[in-house]
Design an enzyme around this catalytic site. Structure first.
Site, PDB file in Angstrom:
ATOM      1  N   CYS A 187       9.397  -8.153 -20.924  1.00  0.00           N
ATOM      2  CA  CYS A 187       8.100  -7.522 -20.676  1.00  0.00           C
ATOM      3  C   CYS A 187       7.762  -7.458 -19.200  1.00  0.00           C
ATOM      4  O   CYS A 187       6.692  -6.995 -18.827  1.00  0.00           O
ATOM      5  CB  CYS A 187       6.992  -8.223 -21.451  1.00  0.00           C
ATOM      6  SG  CYS A 187       6.751  -9.930 -20.951  1.00  0.00           S
ATOM      7  N   HIS A 213       0.822  -1.216   0.000  1.00  0.00           N
ATOM      8  CA  HIS A 213       0.000   0.000   0.000  1.00  0.00           C
ATOM      9  C   HIS A 213       0.844   1.249   0.000  1.00  0.00           C
ATOM     10  O   HIS A 213       0.506   2.252  -0.610  1.00  0.00           O
ATOM     11  CB  HIS A 213      -0.897   0.027   1.229  1.00  0.00           C
ATOM     12  CG  HIS A 213      -1.828  -1.123   1.274  1.00  0.00           C
ATOM     13  ND1 HIS A 213      -2.474  -1.555   0.145  1.00  0.00           N
ATOM     14  CD2 HIS A 213      -2.207  -1.928   2.271  1.00  0.00           C
ATOM     15  CE1 HIS A 213      -3.216  -2.591   0.473  1.00  0.00           C
ATOM     16  NE2 HIS A 213      -3.062  -2.840   1.745  1.00  0.00           N
TER      17      HIS A 213
HETATM   18  C1  PEP Z   1       6.368 -11.387 -15.621  1.00  0.00           C
HETATM   19  O1  PEP Z   1       6.254 -12.380 -14.913  1.00  0.00           O
HETATM   20  O2  PEP Z   1       7.376 -10.648 -15.630  1.00  0.00           O
HETATM   21  C2  PEP Z   1       5.266 -11.015 -16.530  1.00  0.00           C
HETATM   22  C3  PEP Z   1       5.392 -10.046 -17.407  1.00  0.00           C
HETATM   23  O3  PEP Z   1       4.102 -11.680 -16.354  1.00  0.00           O
HETATM   24  P1  PEP Z   1       3.054 -11.322 -15.189  1.00  0.00           P
HETATM   25  O4  PEP Z   1       3.590 -10.122 -14.446  1.00  0.00           O
HETATM   26  O5  PEP Z   1       1.766 -11.054 -15.862  1.00  0.00           O
HETATM   27  O6  PEP Z   1       3.066 -12.559 -14.377  1.00  0.00           O
END
Ligand code: PEP
Ligand code: MG
Length: 575
Positions: free
Chosen positions: A500, A202
């Site tokens: 990502c 939070h």
């Molecule tokens: C990750 O694990 O870095 C990812 C992009 O997938 P998620 O955050 O949706 O698990």
């Protein structure tokens, strides 16, 4: 020269100054005297029983104290906005929770004094929440906050809270509850640093909402005394003590220049020497895809499809799914769009796809593994994606699977995607896939590293645990070495490697990733400009030097330090 004399457990000290490391959460720099706030220590349990004739009155006193806490929190919720208001309301309902109250009153009826009963029952609830893990585990700070408020009222003390200074300060705390956070005025509290908490706690969420520079999980902070001037760098996750006023000012000026640069940055993503780096966006639906297009994203690097179906009790038809994917494609006609198949399970339960009872859901039937129980789910989803792409006349559509951990899984998935005329990829977020990256790349056309889960599984640390933030930090050397290993495999096999996870949204780490050989970064639309602006400041040669420097790091703080040194950032501090 900067004297790098001691670095252990998040602390570097030199003759001139000390640097404390934590997990950076909200970008921004502040320089001001420190003010401390700590949760009060819980009084020891007394063995003295309440005489029977006092028990009814004690129950009444408890009810009154709890009611007052509910009323006060509700009043504050009505004056707050956004996430802070919602969290204050949650705390108010915790203080009103019938099960919690009933258990406490039961203890008092047996002769336990109300303060002790409140403590004991709250601790029972806390351990239940911790057993449940994930989001529930993060609620324990709220429960303890409610406990402390009720106990303070029972003992006739004012409710605990953050002191109200009459001049700007940087606030240090062991942890901050939403109730503490909600009242913070950003013009008085220039930065926040906590010993506990995680990037999803939070404290972090409200600090982001209020735009207060923030660092969490900063160890050894208690060495810094109240009143000491400290420079808090919420981008680097560092607290500098002993820095001269002049150096602090030049860092504040540098930060101002950097912000201007971010404002002015326009895509496409490229390094200073012109090397292209595709800057893509992480989105959840058509709306966020449109937002991403408006801030200069070159495409979608991750569409988290499970987020479209968190409320769906039964599997949506292929046509209904197609209608969900089409708007995301429409936001990027002719540009790259990577759709990830359902990552149901763990912290993202999708009612129609997730198993109900699992002891360790993060290690359970999650992501591609849900197909083992119900392969039709994947088949239908791929049909829907292909139909959406076809209806919009797309030439290329990238589809990747989450939580892939074996070669047969990757081969099977790639076959299904190719059969439908699309381009198959996998997420690399399990160490097994990272270690065998080169073999995986024989079966798929691209990979995307999910650093959130790759860090979680490499470090064996629940990514949602507020107590494990330093382990869940993608700057951990083990995670960085695995990423570098995957990037090398990508270069060797000529396979595009994207990132990502949240690591790609950290501008400093983005430079390192590119230096390792990562060819695209996918980040939330809000982070895109900062990453783009940072990349534009460095050449590939510099990025490679930063990537080389980081691999031998001792810990996550040292990793950040090495990169800043390699890139010549904050050189004022090193003089
Ligand atoms: C990750 O694990 O870095 C990812 C992009 O997938 P998620 O955050 O949706 O698990
Ligand atoms: Mg993941």
């Amino acid at each position: 020269m900067y004297l790098y004399s001691f670095c252990e457990g998040g602390f570097v000290s030199t003759e001139q100054q000390s640097i404390y490391y934590g997990t950076p959460v909200v970008d921004g720099i502040a320089y001001a005297p420190v003010i401390w706030t700590r949760r009060p220590s819980v009084p020891a349990l007394s063995a003295v029983d309440l005489p029977e004739y006092e028990r009814a009155a004690a129950i009444e006193r408890f009810e009154k104290a709890a009611d007052e806490v509910v009323a006060r929190l509700e009043e504050r919720a009505s004056k707050a906005t956004g996430h802070a208001a919602a969290l204050l309301q949650i705390n108010a309902s915790m203080a009103g929770d019938p099960a919690w109250r009933k258990n406490i009153k039961k203890q008092v009826t047996r002769g336990i004094p109300p303060v002790q009963a409140t403590m004991a029952v709250t601790e029972q609830f806390v351990s239940n929440f911790e057993r449940l893990g994930g989001i529930m585990a993060q609620r324990t700070i709220d429960l303890r906050d409610v406990r402390d408020r009720v106990i303070a009222r029972l003992e006739g003390r004012p409710e605990p809270g953050v002191p109200q200074p009459d001049h700007p300060v940087v606030l240090f705390a062991d942890d901050l509850s939403p109730a503490d956070m909600a009242g913070l005025d950003p013009s008085k509290f220039l930065a926040l640093v906590t010993e506990l908490g995680g990037p999803t706690s939070h404290t972090s969420i409200i600090a982001r909402q209020k735009g207060i520079p923030c660092i969490v999980a900063a160890r050894r902070l208690s060495k810094i005394e109240e009143g000491t001037y400290a420079l808090v760098d919420g981008r680097a996750g560092t607290v500098h003590v002993g820095i001269t006023q002049e150096d602090a000012q030049s860092l504040l000026d540098e930060d101002k220049r950097r912000r201007q640069l971010i404002e002015q940055w326009e895509g496409p993503g490229r390094l200073k020497d012109g090397t292209p780096v595709a800057l893509l966006a992480n989105v959840r639906d058509g709306l966020t895809a449109t937002e991403a297009a408006s801030v200069g994203a070159e495409g979608i690097g991750l569409l988290r499809t499970e987020l479209c179906f968190l409320e769906s009790i039964s599997e949506p038809s292929v046509e209904a799914q197609q209608a969900v994917y089409e708007p995301a494609f429409e936001a990027f006609p002719g540009s790259k769009v990577v759709i990830r198949t359902l990552d149901a399970g763990s912290d993202k339960p999708v009612p129609y796809a997730t198993l109900q009872e699992e002891a360790n859901p993060a290690l359970g039937v999650r992501g591609l593994r849900t197909s083992g129980h119900n392969p039709d789910l994947l088949i239908h989803q791929l049909d829907a994606i292909a139909a959406a792409a076809k209806s919009l006349g797309r030439e290329e559509t990238h589809v990747m699977a989450p939580m892939v951990s074996t070669l047969p899984e990757a081969k099977w998935f790639a076959g299904l995607v190719r059969e439908r005329g699309m381009i198959p990829g996998i997420m690399i977020e399990v160490p097994s896939a990272a270690l065998l990256a080169e073999q995986f790349m024989e079966h798929v056309d691209f990979v995307s590293i999910g650093t959130n889960d790759l860090t979680q599984y490499t470090m064996a640390a629940d990514r949602l645990s507020p107590d494990l933030a330093e382990y869940s930090d993608p700057w951990q050397p083990a995670t960085l070495n695995l990423i570098a290993h995957v990037a090398r495999a990508g270069i060797k096999t000529n396979t595009p490697v994207g990132v990502c996870g949240e690591a790609a949204a950290d501008p400093l780490l983005a430079v390192v990733l590119v230096g390792m050989g990562v060819t695209s970064l996918s980040v939330s639309p809000a982070s895109l400009k900062a990453v783009g602006a940072q990349l534009s400041q460095f050449t590939m040669e510099q990025a490679k030097a930063a990537a080389d420097a980081v691999l031998g790091a001792w810990d996550q703080g040292d990793a950040r330090y090495r990169v800043r040194q390699a890139l010549g950032i904050n050189h004022q501090l090193d003089a």
